[in-house]
Design an enzyme around this catalytic site. Sequence first.
Site, short mmCIF file in Angstrom:
data_model
loop_
_atom_site.label_atom_id
_atom_site.label_comp_id
_atom_site.label_asym_id
_atom_site.label_seq_id
_atom_site.Cartn_x
_atom_site.Cartn_y
_atom_site.Cartn_z
N GLU A 131 -6.79 -7.40 -0.38
CA GLU A 131 -7.36 -7.63 1.16
C GLU A 131 -8.63 -7.17 1.25
OE1 GLU A 131 -4.87 -5.21 3.68
OE2 GLU A 131 -3.18 -5.66 2.78
N GLU A 175 0.80 -1.43 -0.13
CA GLU A 175 0.05 -0.10 0.14
C GLU A 175 0.79 1.37 0.14
OE1 GLU A 175 -2.70 -0.24 3.24
OE2 GLU A 175 -4.03 -1.41 1.91
C1 GAL Z 1 -4.39 -2.46 5.25
C2 GAL Z 1 -2.74 -3.03 5.17
C3 GAL Z 1 -2.92 -4.12 6.10
C4 GAL Z 1 -3.58 -4.01 7.48
C5 GAL Z 1 -5.18 -3.53 6.99
C6 GAL Z 1 -6.07 -3.32 8.27
O1 GAL Z 1 -4.50 -1.13 4.70
O2 GAL Z 1 -2.35 -3.27 4.00
O3 GAL Z 1 -1.47 -4.61 6.53
O4 GAL Z 1 -2.97 -2.96 8.08
O5 GAL Z 1 -5.05 -2.51 6.45
O6 GAL Z 1 -7.30 -3.17 7.91
#
Ligand code: GAL
Length: 642
Positions: free
Chosen positions: A323, A152
């Site tokens: 994610e 990110e």
């Molecule tokens: C994302 C990140 C992850 C984790 C997640 C939590 O932005 O890539 O590592 O922190 O958020 O929601």
Amino acid sequence: MTTDLTPPTKPTLGTCYYPEQWPKEQWQNDAHQMVELGLTWVRIAEFSWGVLEPTPGELCWQWLDEAIDVLGQAGLKVVLGTPSAAPPRWMLDKWPDMLATDNSGDARKFGSRRHYCFSHLGYREESVRMAELMAKRYGNNPYVQAWQVDNEYGCHDTTYSYSDAAKRGFRVWLQQYYANIDVLNEAWGNVFWSMQYNNFEQIELPNATVTEANPAHHMAYRRFSSDQVCDFNLAQVEAIKTFSKAPVSHNFMGRITDFDHAAMAQNLDFVTWDSYPLGFLEDRVNATSEHQRQYDRQGDPDFQAFHHDLYRGLGNGRWWVMEQQPGPVNWAPYNPAPLAGMVRLWSWEALAHGAEAVCYFRWRQAPFAQEQMHSGLLRPDSSLAPCYAEIRQLAQEIEHFPISKCKADIALVFDYTAQWAWEIQPHAANTSYFDLVFDCYKALRKQGLSVDVLPPSALETQKVCDQYKVLWAPGLMHMTKRLKDILIHAKGHVVWGPRSAAKTKNMAIPVPLPPNIDSLKVTVQSCESLRPDRPIALHQGGCVINYRELLDTNANVIEQTMDGEPVLVQQDKQLYLAAWLDQTGWQRVVKSVCGMAHVPTLEMPDGVRCRNTGTHLFWFNYDNKPHQVSEQLLEPGGVLIQ
Ligand code: GAL
């Protein structure tokens, strides 16, 4: 719908896993359970530098060798992350000046993640060294089927840095961009306020000036910062590709616009993004509190879809959700649990928009450190979280459901440079390019349309442009001559404005005055921004909000204000929209332009959205009450596939 179908492919699911955070004895069970659930992918190692190299040069591969083996032998495909988003503490001893520096000149401290400055060449080399070591070791490992570089970019406000390294880099970049200091002075209009420079070494970063810095200075710094992120990424991509044939990706975030994602995507084999619908609704959808209340457990009905369409359009069309929010997160102002069915709905929606895979963050909730209040598929004691059953159901549903992709009839242009230009000169506290484009997108979706969001670079050939029946291009503050020409000669209808071609690439007002489009007799005489409590009524209902332009035109007027100022004008297939509209106005404009272009529209009930894949029509109910859709009752969180 245009036909242009890709061959159907079977979508897959996955999860993010941190073997280094759990006892080894647990790995085997975890891996088998993932496979049993129906998962294909497991992403690992993107924050693992501290265990891979606990002290400089002391490399500990054994745990990662074993983790990859255990996961791979269980039948999973590994996405291996390079760990540059989390430089270990000793890195600071080696490179004390590698920290990013904030706007007020303070170094950002160690103790979380993403604390590096993209311009620090020493750290860039370290990150390439680690990527190369990993690629040498795992590049031909049969279980490693894809790579993720870093994590990110830009998250936690980390694109911009005002460090000494950034200052040095900026001066070199300026020299390359402008070649000569007189050219820069002229291009920036530095005769204003005696801002002329005698040489490039005098130029500072545009923070901490007494009042605002020159918009041209800001724009150059934005371009430079974006290039730094892309170069940082490319260096690792090249290191990996020297030793591995597996495809390389990076996971983008929601509404992060500080670097040009389209430019970066040119160097990736596929792009991914991280979708947190409930976190986003609280944190970055510019929504009223009433809207937040209505959708607090479902997320905004358009925000995820917009990013699916945006990221699909950036590169070669291959993309994933890396994610996916599985339950409550920890980082938004409020973190409710999703309504039953939403995890399945969000996943199906991504697949209907063309995602090859959806991976859930994270496998098991961590009982320690910053994200202990963030849910996973399993609770910290390994019992099943509520999303687990939804994912199991989905895994069974997609088993025999290959999905095609097709071109939409409608294109919407999104340009990262326009975002920077609006940020630099918003003209009002309530204007943002992202919100303008998103308002247009929402109106298109409310009218039942499927949309391709495209960067200007995707429209570089007339052929691509001509595939669309309507092209929407709001707010493109700077337009190259080439882009203008292509849109002028488009086969379909084109809606320009507001603020089209309003600035040169150095943020000056062009003469002849904008938009200066050959095929459209429109000149913007002046513009104004509006207080939120002073909208201007439109003749046919709805309002102009935020921003409007006063036109000199003899084109056909389609929309006007109550006091007779033209708002939407038309000449053949070319239209100019001179204002930002509320949703009533936007939707009428969408209906009337689609009518001209013979694209059928269908008004969606509140919170219901659809997506046409060319072979199927998907319906999603984001609302908190059931809706009658196509003669069926669609419950909240429901998905209907026809
Ligand atoms: C994302 C990140 C992850 C984790 C997640 C939590 O932005 O890539 O590592 O922190 O958020 O929601």
